[in-house]
Design a protein around this motif. Structure first.
Motif, PDB file in Angstrom:
ATOM      1  N   PHE A 397     111.210 110.893 104.167  1.00 36.49           N
ATOM      2  CA  PHE A 397     111.077 110.234 103.804  1.00 36.49           C
ATOM      3  C   PHE A 397     111.195 110.766 101.756  1.00 36.49           C
ATOM      4  O   PHE A 397     110.686 111.952 101.284  1.00 36.49           O
ATOM      5  N   HIS A 398     112.247 110.191 101.204  1.00 38.17           N
ATOM      6  CA  HIS A 398     112.733 110.638 100.077  1.00 38.17           C
ATOM      7  C   HIS A 398     111.525 110.294  97.977  1.00 38.17           C
ATOM      8  O   HIS A 398     112.442 110.567  97.369  1.00 38.17           O
ATOM      9  N   GLU A 399     110.267 109.622  98.457  1.00 37.11           N
ATOM     10  CA  GLU A 399     109.958 109.229  97.473  1.00 37.11           C
ATOM     11  C   GLU A 399     107.868 110.213  97.705  1.00 37.11           C
ATOM     12  O   GLU A 399     107.867 110.847  98.255  1.00 37.11           O
ATOM     13  N   SER A 400     107.547 109.892  96.483  1.00 39.13           N
ATOM     14  CA  SER A 400     106.590 111.009  96.375  1.00 39.13           C
ATOM     15  C   SER A 400     106.358 112.288  96.889  1.00 39.13           C
ATOM     16  O   SER A 400     105.326 112.639  97.244  1.00 39.13           O
ATOM     17  N   GLY A 401     107.112 112.758  96.132  1.00 43.17           N
ATOM     18  CA  GLY A 401     107.268 114.450  96.337  1.00 43.17           C
ATOM     19  C   GLY A 401     107.931 114.727  97.240  1.00 43.17           C
ATOM     20  O   GLY A 401     108.090 115.820  97.609  1.00 43.17           O
ATOM     21  N   GLY A 402     108.221 113.866  98.112  1.00 40.83           N
ATOM     22  CA  GLY A 402     109.175 114.327  99.889  1.00 40.83           C
ATOM     23  C   GLY A 402     107.732 114.281 100.694  1.00 40.83           C
ATOM     24  O   GLY A 402     106.959 114.602 100.493  1.00 40.83           O
ATOM     25  N   ARG A 403     108.800 113.578 101.897  1.00 36.41           N
ATOM     26  CA  ARG A 403     107.960 113.907 102.868  1.00 36.41           C
ATOM     27  C   ARG A 403     108.513 114.007 104.342  1.00 36.41           C
ATOM     28  O   ARG A 403     110.018 113.684 104.244  1.00 36.41           O
ATOM     29  N   GLN A 404     107.983 115.152 104.928  1.00 38.58           N
ATOM     30  CA  GLN A 404     108.859 115.525 106.127  1.00 38.58           C
ATOM     31  C   GLN A 404     107.742 115.070 107.807  1.00 38.58           C
ATOM     32  O   GLN A 404     106.757 115.459 107.328  1.00 38.58           O
ATOM     33  N   ALA A 405     108.782 114.749 108.614  1.00 37.26           N
ATOM     34  CA  ALA A 405     107.824 115.036 109.992  1.00 37.26           C
ATOM     35  C   ALA A 405     108.693 115.572 111.256  1.00 37.26           C
ATOM     36  O   ALA A 405     109.532 115.385 111.099  1.00 37.26           O
ATOM     37  N   ASN A 417     105.057 115.868  99.993  1.00 43.71           N
ATOM     38  CA  ASN A 417     105.329 117.178  98.999  1.00 43.71           C
ATOM     39  C   ASN A 417     106.063 118.326  99.293  1.00 43.71           C
ATOM     40  O   ASN A 417     105.298 119.250  98.589  1.00 43.71           O
ATOM     41  N   VAL A 418     106.782 118.017  99.633  1.00 44.35           N
ATOM     42  CA  VAL A 418     108.422 119.315 100.221  1.00 44.35           C
ATOM     43  C   VAL A 418     108.723 119.704  99.228  1.00 44.35           C
ATOM     44  O   VAL A 418     108.967 120.908  99.214  1.00 44.35           O
ATOM     45  N   LYS A 419     108.560 118.769  97.990  1.00 43.87           N
ATOM     46  CA  LYS A 419     109.641 119.820  97.122  1.00 43.87           C
ATOM     47  C   LYS A 419     108.808 120.684  96.559  1.00 43.87           C
ATOM     48  O   LYS A 419     108.736 121.669  95.594  1.00 43.87           O
ATOM     49  N   ASP A 420     107.301 120.885  96.886  1.00 44.02           N
ATOM     50  CA  ASP A 420     106.512 121.730  96.778  1.00 44.02           C
ATOM     51  C   ASP A 420     106.143 123.157  97.282  1.00 44.02           C
ATOM     52  O   ASP A 420     106.233 122.676  98.113  1.00 44.02           O
ATOM     53  N   SER A 421     107.121 124.582  96.686  1.00 39.48           N
ATOM     54  CA  SER A 421     107.779 125.168  97.904  1.00 39.48           C
ATOM     55  C   SER A 421     105.657 125.882  98.313  1.00 39.48           C
ATOM     56  O   SER A 421     105.970 126.509  99.251  1.00 39.48           O
ATOM     57  N   ASN A 422     104.540 125.169  98.409  1.00 36.36           N
ATOM     58  CA  ASN A 422     103.509 125.644  98.438  1.00 36.36           C
ATOM     59  C   ASN A 422     102.903 124.051 100.075  1.00 36.36           C
ATOM     60  O   ASN A 422     102.160 124.978 100.520  1.00 36.36           O
ATOM     61  N   ALA A 423     103.844 123.750  99.909  1.00 38.95           N
ATOM     62  CA  ALA A 423     103.882 122.434 100.974  1.00 38.95           C
ATOM     63  C   ALA A 423     103.576 123.131 102.416  1.00 38.95           C
ATOM     64  O   ALA A 423     104.382 123.906 102.595  1.00 38.95           O
ATOM     65  N   GLN A 424     102.325 122.661 102.979  1.00 38.77           N
ATOM     66  CA  GLN A 424     102.427 123.384 103.996  1.00 38.77           C
ATOM     67  C   GLN A 424     102.388 121.822 105.659  1.00 38.77           C
ATOM     68  O   GLN A 424     102.146 121.447 104.862  1.00 38.77           O
ATOM     69  N   LEU A 425     102.432 122.117 106.462  1.00 39.16           N
ATOM     70  CA  LEU A 425     102.455 121.281 107.488  1.00 39.16           C
ATOM     71  C   LEU A 425     101.701 120.885 107.899  1.00 39.16           C
ATOM     72  O   LEU A 425     100.980 122.324 109.328  1.00 39.16           O
TER      73      LEU A 425
END
Length: 469
Positions: A397-405, A417-425
């Motif tokens: 998902f490409h809004e709100s800082g990016g999301r992945q699942a 917030n995948v654009k944040d290098s500290n984002a955790q799964l």
């Protein structure tokens, strides 16, 4: 005598070819817009009546673990038509182009509609497109549809009384609709064209794609029988929006006095339209040789006064439209195919929109796609043969800082917030925690590593829709 025999033989050969062509099943795919997993009676809805879609399920197969392409419109539909998940498909976000339209699918992108055309199908799409304006490489006629009628632009489809629709490449003004007054309700007109397509193509194999705008916000419709059955059924709080008039904006949502009643009416209208399609197929003697599929493009929405909590539109699942939790991407999915799919059956096959590409081409005997992330679920439909299973399903998902699942068996990983290098799964065990309430990532480092590896492998960076960079 020889000439008569030759003519008779030729007629028989032509008849045989025609008969063989008619044995190809017609395919009807009805796609709701922003309808939640729990918005249908057959999926647990108690406040809204959906007898026709429930009837479809009773005569076919109801899937309980099927997913949309992603949690918003354009990329979900791109995944659907191209057979590629959102780490690969060309359109990965809602990107507007002025004055009317969205980022078009590239000319190199293959859709299953193109492949069905090559297999001898007449193809039509009626409703909302949003994958490329007329005259671009992503227009419906460039992606495999002989006939298109409806909204080309998803921004325009925010209004149920738009100034115009499109018939193939021709702009069709709607007399009396000028954003100051409302005269023609677009879904009614689109439904008329949908039913006419079935009538016009009853003697040849067809693929009918019905990407309805219902029940996407704005909440709007005539005060007819669909509305009146709910008019006084619920406690209501009026919603103030961008009303038709001198200050009306194309992408706005109008005010609505009774948003709950209006939303319920829109779902019931959609249900009635499904019933009309089923009845038309029956009346023309086509039902026995037609596959009918019903689904939704993403989870339930909250715009325009919609109240998914009141209706339990996500079916008790976490999240709504734009979320990659189950409520944002899990979709109702029903398939009816008389004599092939067992009536009243249920499937727990874990699948997603990109599985439609290989399934449709196998059913139709169409050319194989150049590439797909999907697997054919025809063995599941027929109840025979070995069903291929996914190693994983992947979404972006490409809004709100990016999301992945990613879903891997019963494991579900979600990263915001995948654009944040500290984002955790985050990690959930859907077999024990279907509502994704308990993040157990810390307790399963090996599972987490495997899922992160799959996520990295699944994502191909796009220059048009960058996610990581």
């Amino acid at each position: 005598m020889m000439m008569k025999l030759f003519v008779l033989t030729s007629i028989l050969m032509i008849s045989a070819v025609s008969l063989q062509a008619q044995k190809k099943p017609n395919i009807v795919f009805i796609l709701a817009d922003d309808l939640g997993y729990g918005d249908l009676g057959v999926y647990g809805q108690t406040k809204i009546k959906t007898p026709n879609i429930d009837r479809l399920a009773k005569k076919g197969m109801r899937f309980t673990r099927f997913y949309a392409g992603t949690s918003v419109c354009a990329p979900s539909r791109s995944a659907l038509l191209t057979g590629q998940h959102t780490g690969h498909t060309y359109i990965r976000g809602n990107k507007e182009i002025q004055p009317e339209g969205q980022e078009p699918l590239a000319d190199t992108v293959q859709s299953y509609a193109l492949l069905l055309q090559q297999a001898g199908y007449t193809t039509g799409a009626f409703g909302k497109w949003g994958l490329g304006m007329t005259g671009t490489t992503g227009a419906p006629d460039k992606k495999g549809f002989d006939v298109f009628f409806g909204y080309n632009c998803q921004r325009q489809s925010h209004r149920y009384y738009p100034t115009h629709l499109w018939s193939n490449n021709e702009k069709v003004p709607l007399t009396g609709n000028d954003l100051t007054q409302k005269n023609i309700y677009a879904p009614t007109l689109i439904q008329e064209k949908t039913l006419a397509f079935i009538e016009d193509n009853k003697n040849k194999p067809f693929f009918l794609f019905v990407p309805s705008v219902l029940p996407h916000a704005e909440l709007s419709g005539p005060e007819d029988q669909y509305y009146k059955q709910y008019e006084n059924s619920f406690e209501e709080t009026p919603h103030k929006g961008n009303d038709y008039g001198p200050k009306a904006l194309v992408p706005g949502y109008a005010s609505v006095v009774k948003p709950r009643a209006t939303y319920a009416a829109m779902v019931s209208r959609l249900d009635a339209y499904v019933g009309q399609i089923l009845d038309k197929l029956e009346a023309l003697g086509l039902a026995g040789n037609t596959i009918v599929i019903f689904s939704s493009d993403n989870g339930s929405h909250q715009e325009g006064g919609a109240d998914p909590v009141f209706f339990n539109s996500s079916g008790g699942l976490r999240g709504n439209k734009r979320d990659l939790y189950e409520g944002g991407i899990k979709t109702p999915f029903i398939v009816k195919w008389p004599g092939k799919v067992k009536a009243g059956s249920e499937s727990n096959f874990i699948g997603a929109f990109w599985d439609l590409m290989p399934t449709f081409v196998e059913i139709a005997g169409a050319p194989a796609p150049k590439y797909t992330d999907g697997v054919s679920f025809l063995p599941t439909l027929l109840g025979k043969g070995k069903q291929a299973q996914h190693t994983y399903l992947y979404w972006e998902f490409h809004e709100s800082g990016g999301r992945q699942a990613l879903r891997m068996g019963n494991w579900k990983g979600v990263k915001y917030n995948v654009k944040d290098s500290n984002a955790q799964l985050e990690l959930y065990d859907l077999s024990k925690d279907p509502k994704e309430q308990h993040d157990i990532a810390a307790a399963h480092p090996a599972v987490l590593k495997q899922m992160n590896d799959y996520i990295k492998a699944a994502h191909t960076e796009s220059t048009v829709f960058p996610l990581i960079k």
